[in-house]
Design a protein around this motif. Structure first.
Motif, short mmCIF file in Angstrom:
data_model
loop_
_atom_site.label_atom_id
_atom_site.label_comp_id
_atom_site.label_asym_id
_atom_site.label_seq_id
_atom_site.Cartn_x
_atom_site.Cartn_y
_atom_site.Cartn_z
N ASN A 28 0.79 -1.22 0.00
CA ASN A 28 0.00 0.00 0.00
C ASN A 28 0.83 1.28 0.00
OD1 ASN A 28 -2.48 -1.29 -0.05
ND2 ASN A 28 -2.46 -1.62 2.13
N GLN A 29 2.03 1.24 -0.40
CA GLN A 29 2.86 2.44 -0.40
C GLN A 29 2.61 3.25 -1.67
OE1 GLN A 29 6.85 1.15 0.28
NE2 GLN A 29 6.49 0.74 2.42
N LEU A 30 1.47 3.96 -1.69
CA LEU A 30 1.13 4.78 -2.84
C LEU A 30 1.82 6.13 -2.75
CD1 LEU A 30 -2.70 4.13 -3.22
CD2 LEU A 30 -0.79 2.83 -4.15
N LYS A 31 2.23 6.63 -3.91
CA LYS A 31 2.89 7.93 -3.97
C LYS A 31 2.24 8.75 -5.08
CE LYS A 31 7.32 6.61 -2.12
NZ LYS A 31 7.60 5.22 -2.15
N LEU A 32 1.98 10.00 -4.78
CA LEU A 32 1.40 10.93 -5.73
C LEU A 32 2.50 11.52 -6.61
CD1 LEU A 32 -1.36 12.25 -6.36
CD2 LEU A 32 -0.71 14.09 -4.81
N ASN A 33 2.24 11.60 -7.90
CA ASN A 33 3.19 12.23 -8.83
C ASN A 33 3.36 13.70 -8.43
OD1 ASN A 33 4.39 13.57 -11.00
ND2 ASN A 33 3.31 12.39 -12.54
N PRO A 34 4.57 14.14 -8.07
CA PRO A 34 4.76 15.52 -7.61
C PRO A 34 4.67 16.56 -8.72
CG PRO A 34 6.87 14.39 -7.71
CD PRO A 34 5.81 13.36 -8.03
N HIS A 35 4.58 16.14 -9.97
CA HIS A 35 4.57 17.07 -11.10
C HIS A 35 3.18 17.31 -11.68
CE1 HIS A 35 8.89 16.79 -10.87
NE2 HIS A 35 8.80 15.47 -10.98
N LEU A 36 2.13 16.93 -10.95
CA LEU A 36 0.79 17.07 -11.49
C LEU A 36 0.35 18.53 -11.54
CD1 LEU A 36 -1.06 14.10 -9.73
CD2 LEU A 36 -0.03 14.17 -12.00
N ASP A 37 -0.27 18.91 -12.66
CA ASP A 37 -0.87 20.24 -12.82
C ASP A 37 -2.37 20.06 -12.58
OD1 ASP A 37 -1.92 22.65 -13.58
OD2 ASP A 37 -0.98 22.69 -15.56
N TYR A 38 -2.83 20.55 -11.43
CA TYR A 38 -4.22 20.33 -11.03
C TYR A 38 -5.20 21.29 -11.72
CZ TYR A 38 -2.21 17.40 -7.45
OH TYR A 38 -1.52 16.41 -6.79
N ASN A 39 -4.69 22.20 -12.53
CA ASN A 39 -5.55 23.18 -13.19
C ASN A 39 -5.77 22.92 -14.67
OD1 ASN A 39 -5.87 24.79 -10.81
ND2 ASN A 39 -3.76 25.44 -11.09
N SER A 40 -5.24 21.81 -15.18
CA SER A 40 -5.41 21.56 -16.61
C SER A 40 -5.51 20.06 -16.87
CB SER A 40 -4.22 22.13 -17.39
OG SER A 40 -3.08 21.30 -17.26
N ASP A 41 -5.89 19.76 -18.09
CA ASP A 41 -5.96 18.37 -18.54
C ASP A 41 -4.65 17.93 -19.17
OD1 ASP A 41 -8.53 17.83 -17.67
OD2 ASP A 41 -9.47 18.45 -19.54
N SER A 42 -3.54 18.52 -18.74
CA SER A 42 -2.24 18.13 -19.28
C SER A 42 -1.92 16.70 -18.88
CB SER A 42 -1.15 19.07 -18.75
OG SER A 42 -1.10 19.01 -17.33
#
Length: 165
Positions: A28-42
């Protein structure tokens, strides 16, 4: 001599238990991608990474399934909540993360065929018997998902108690 053999068996048993426990925790060691742009559909790459996230459902344990696409800002926001939930429920719930932009394992493909209805993010909570407790597309709060994870854990516990009797 008998005590030495018993001691060796006990050490072997302890080592086996430690290896098993380490494998469960690593799952269960999930990690969030630190480079996500939360304001676009990139397309910023996989939203969540972790160990054994492609293995599929674990029988006898509640499962949380997130089906997403890399370029969906709704999925990006839900990924943050999913990682937070995985930290809270790490030893109690199996987390399966399915990136529709990547090839799926056979276990993931079966989940997509069974639950995915064409909208992302798609979130599924299964109890320990594999029965859906929640299956909805779209973003959802941690509070609502926690309620369904708690329900799945209760149903799993009740199912195990009924099997014993």
């Amino acid at each position: 001599m008998r005590y030495i053999r018993a001691g060796i068996k006990m050490v072997g048993l302890l080592v086996s238990m430690l290896v098993f426990a380490a494998a469960l925790l690593a799952q269960n060691q999930l990690k969030l991608n630190p480079h996500l742009d939360y304001n676009s559909d990139s397309v910023d790459g996989p939203l969540i990474t972790g160990n054994d996230i492609e293995t599929g459902v674990v029988a006898g344990k509640p499962n949380y399934v997130m089906i997403y696409g890399e370029g969906c800002f709704n999925s990006k926001r839900q990924a943050r909540r999913t990682v937070a939930l995985s930290e809270r429920y790490a030893d109690k719930v199996n987390f399966v993360i399915i990136d529709l932009d990547k090839p799926q394992s056979p276990a993931q493909l079966k989940l997509v065929q069974t639950y995915y209805e064409g909208s992302i993010p798609d979130l599924v909570v299964l109890d320990g018997n594999g029965k859906p407790v929640y299956n909805q597309a779209g973003e959802q709060t941690e509070e609502v998902l926690s309620h369904f994870l708690d329900t799945a854990m209760q149903q799993s516990t009740q199912g195990m108690e009924q099997e014993r009797h």
